[in-house]
Design an enzyme around this catalytic site. Structure first.
Site, PDB file in Angstrom:
ATOM      1  N   CYS A  55       1.179  -1.834  -0.038  1.00  0.00           N
ATOM      2  CA  CYS A  55      -0.166  -0.269   0.183  1.00  0.00           C
ATOM      3  C   CYS A  55       1.072   1.000  -0.151  1.00  0.00           C
ATOM      4  CB  CYS A  55      -0.860  -0.092   1.200  1.00  0.00           C
ATOM      5  SG  CYS A  55      -2.573   1.282   0.638  1.00  0.00           S
ATOM      6  N   HIS A  58      -3.812  -5.512   1.651  1.00  0.00           N
ATOM      7  CA  HIS A  58      -3.306  -5.529   2.833  1.00  0.00           C
ATOM      8  C   HIS A  58      -2.629  -7.170   2.971  1.00  0.00           C
ATOM      9  CE1 HIS A  58      -2.540  -1.735   3.989  1.00  0.00           C
ATOM     10  NE2 HIS A  58      -3.560  -1.499   3.330  1.00  0.00           N
ATOM     11  N   GLU A  73      -1.021  -8.915   5.126  1.00  0.00           N
ATOM     12  CA  GLU A  73      -0.851  -8.742   6.263  1.00  0.00           C
ATOM     13  C   GLU A  73      -2.293  -8.375   7.448  1.00  0.00           C
ATOM     14  OE1 GLU A  73      -1.069  -3.648   5.944  1.00  0.00           O
ATOM     15  OE2 GLU A  73      -0.509  -6.184   4.956  1.00  0.00           O
TER      16      GLU A  73
END
Length: 634
Positions: A475, A605, A607
């Protein structure tokens, strides 16, 4: 002096209205401001930050079934936590205008029912209230409205044995001669476990739809004794898995509930022909619409009515009325589309759907049992904790430092700290956020300017050129890698006029939703444990994620295997449809690499995943990105 007026019996809000045209009533219900989609507004807010969101705002394969209760895991720095918090609200401005007393009672009951529908225990609920009323002055009847509302709220709390523990009283809701409706909005907060959560989207064709109603007294007030017993039974059935999906009825009644439950997976409905149309469209609070298997033996202790059944054919059928799911979704979506748009007209420059297979994937010659990751933190970074947790879980050790820019000496000290950390690490990870507020003139400029410092740039080049290191940017980190030239060039350099870049989403606003991304190259060590050609559903949250490049660059990136991932539809095809390619990226490109694949930049994302996270989103969420990066050094 306070005068509390009796609500007008002849204007009773709960009197059911005759339905002349089922189709017209259905479409108008979905268009109503109290029912219609707010997707364009909701997507402006980051719903996945913290990797702890249990229910994304819209669920199902098509992400079109709205949730009624916000649910998130308690954030912990270390270990796992399966405790969740729940929050819902209740308010009907038309009901409150007829009777502030009834409005307050049903606002509270509605907020409770939504918690129960999501799998929460109503006995643990606490409330907070938000109040708005016309300017009161010294008019006794004006004062009677908040008095009646508070009396109704007090009665509901006493009957439910549940207290309010906070509130905000904004008493003046008057502008010139315009008054707000008498408003007591109830927010209910609860605590539960992940295993208790039930999602609202219909799951399977062939299952039945039932309605479980509340009972009222002669004044149309809730029969709390009956309701509390019913809520206990509903909660027990949910824990047993008898109720597959549950939605608390509200302003649009059963019609609103079954429509929204069907949208997420685009399943059809056949409503029982004998079901009373006036009851199908009536505003009802405190009750539920539920999905159950055709065998209803375990429902013996619950009073219910069969509404209809779920079908695979995406059509809503009620007697002679037929409405396709797409037609219903359009009616639901169009009302606020001009105010909070969900669609623009992105440039459709072309498509490529080929898969790149690299036979000679770069392998580290410097083996490390526990690779060290350096995560720099800048003003505005907000994903460092999620990223750190992902690397630690994958078997790495993590070092993190904040770039301090309060004074010249702070900046010099931070440069030295960053250089030392990069030289002692195997992986550089630039995580997401909004560095320096992304203003002015584009995002990640602050990060890029820091990494152009001679000391830091030399350390990065040493990591890549001499130590077989890896770099990852997600990002805001991807934006930084693009500005630095680390992707697509593989080194820190000045951007050229024709260099690929990331710019503002085609819709012109922030986007937060889950996206389907396809791994289209195996060149990067970061994707070695992902399935080549595999599709993964990952949270995206950005305002500047549109990948733009000219045709020469696009061809070069694809031909060299540097296009790592693409936005795809449910069939796995790259697309410019903003439902799946939310930023309008050229050729649906979501992530690219350096020429040798060791530097990867991507928007979504990876994560923000975990046990009990985004459980109403369908598909594989784990790209094994961090595990791949750690394994590269082993």
């Amino acid at each position: 002096n306070v005068v509390v007026k009796m609500p007008d019996k002849d204007e009773n809000y709960f009197i059911k209205k005759e339905v002349a045209d089922i189709r017209e009533s259905w479409i108008n219900t979905l268009k109503d401001l109290n029912v219609c989609s707010q997707k364009g507004l909701v997507e402006m807010f980051d719903s996945s930050i913290g990797a702890s969101t249990v229910l994304m705002p819209y669920g199902g394969r098509y992400q079109l079934t709205p949730i009624q209760t916000m649910i998130a895991k308690l954030p912990v720095m270390d270990g796992e936590c399966d405790t969740v918090t729940m929050m819902s609200y209740g308010l009907d401005p038309f009901l409150s205008s007829w009777s502030p007393y009834h409005g307050a009672e049903y606002a509270i009951l509605s907020s409770v029912a939504k918690i129960v529908a999501a799998g929460g225990d109503y006995r643990k609920i606490r409330f907070t209230f938000q109040e708005y009323f016309r300017r009161l002055g010294d008019n006794p009847e004006n004062w009677g409205e908040p008095m009646a509302a508070l009396l109704g709220a007090y009665n509901a709390q006493m009957k439910l044995s549940l207290p309010s523990i906070g509130g905000k009283d904004s008493m003046s809701g008057t502008f010139n001669d315009i008054n707000v409706p008498p408003t007591l909005c109830s927010f209910a907060v609860d605590v539960a476990g992940i295993s208790d959560v039930v999602t609202p989207e219909f799951k399977e064709a062939g299952n039945d739809i039932i309605a479980i109603d509340i009972k009222k007294d002669e004044y149309d007030l809730p029969d709390y004794e009956y309701i509390m017993d019913m809520y206990d039974k509903v909660s027990a059935l949910m824990k047993k898995g008898v109720l597959k999906s549950v939605y608390a009825t509200g302003f649009g009644g059963i019609c609103e509930a079954v429509s929204k439950m069907a949208f997420g997976n685009k399943l059809g409905l056949t409503i029982d022909p004998s079901f009373d149309a006036s009851e199908f469209f009536a505003s009802t609070y405190g009750g539920f619409v539920c999905e159950v298997s055709p065998s209803k033996e375990e429902l013996i202790d619950v009073e219910y009515r069969k509404v209809g059944c779920i079908t695979a054919d995406p059509v809503f059928i009620y007697n002679d009325c037929k409405i396709t799911v797409d037609e219903a979704v359009k009616a639901w979506s169009d009302t606020l589309e001009r105010v909070f748009p969900t669609e623009s007209e992105p440039n459709d420059v072309g498509r490529r759907d080929d898969i790149y297979t690299e036979k000679n994937i770069y392998v580290s010659k410097h083996k490390v049992a526990t690779p060290k990751v350096f995560i720099p933190v800048f003003p505005g970074t907000n994903c460092e904790y999620d990223t750190m947790a992902s690397f630690v879980k994958a078997g790495a050790s993590v070092d993190s430092a904040v770039f301090c820019n309060m004074s010249e000496s702070d900046i010099k000290a931070s440069v030295d700290t960053f250089e030392k950390a990069i030289r002692s690490s195997q992986i550089l990870m630039i995580s997401g956020g909004f560095s320096a507020g992304d203003e002015p003139d584009g995002s990640a400029k602050f990060i890029a300017s820091v990494f152009r410092n001679e000391k830091i740039a030399d350390a990065v080049h040493d990591l890549l050129d001499n130590r077989d290191g890896l770099v990852l940017g997600i990002c805001n980190g991807f934006q930084a890698l693009i500005k630095l030239g680390l992707v697509p060039y593989g080194k820190i350099c000045e951007q050229k006029e024709d260099s690929p870049t990331l710019t503002t989403n085609s819709i012109g606003r922030h986007i937060s939703k889950s996206v389907y991304t396809k791994v289209v190259s195996n060149k990067s060590p970061w994707l070695r444990k992902a399935d080549l050609g595999g599709v993964y559903v990952i949270p995206a949250s950005h305002g500047e994620g549109r990948f733009v490049a000219d045709e020469q660059w696009i061809k070069r990136l694809f031909d060299n295997g540097q296009v790592a991932t693409q936005y795809v539809d449910l069939e796995g095809n790259s697309t410019m449809d903003e439902a799946y390619n939310p930023n309008g990226s050229y050729y649906a490109i979501e992530g690219i690499t350096s020429p040798d694949g060791r530097v990867l930049g991507k928007m979504a994302h990876s994560e923000r995943i975990g046990d009990g996270v985004a459980v109403n989103i369908y598909g594989n969420q784990n790209q094994m990105l961090f595990e791949s990066g750690v394994e590269y050094f082993k």
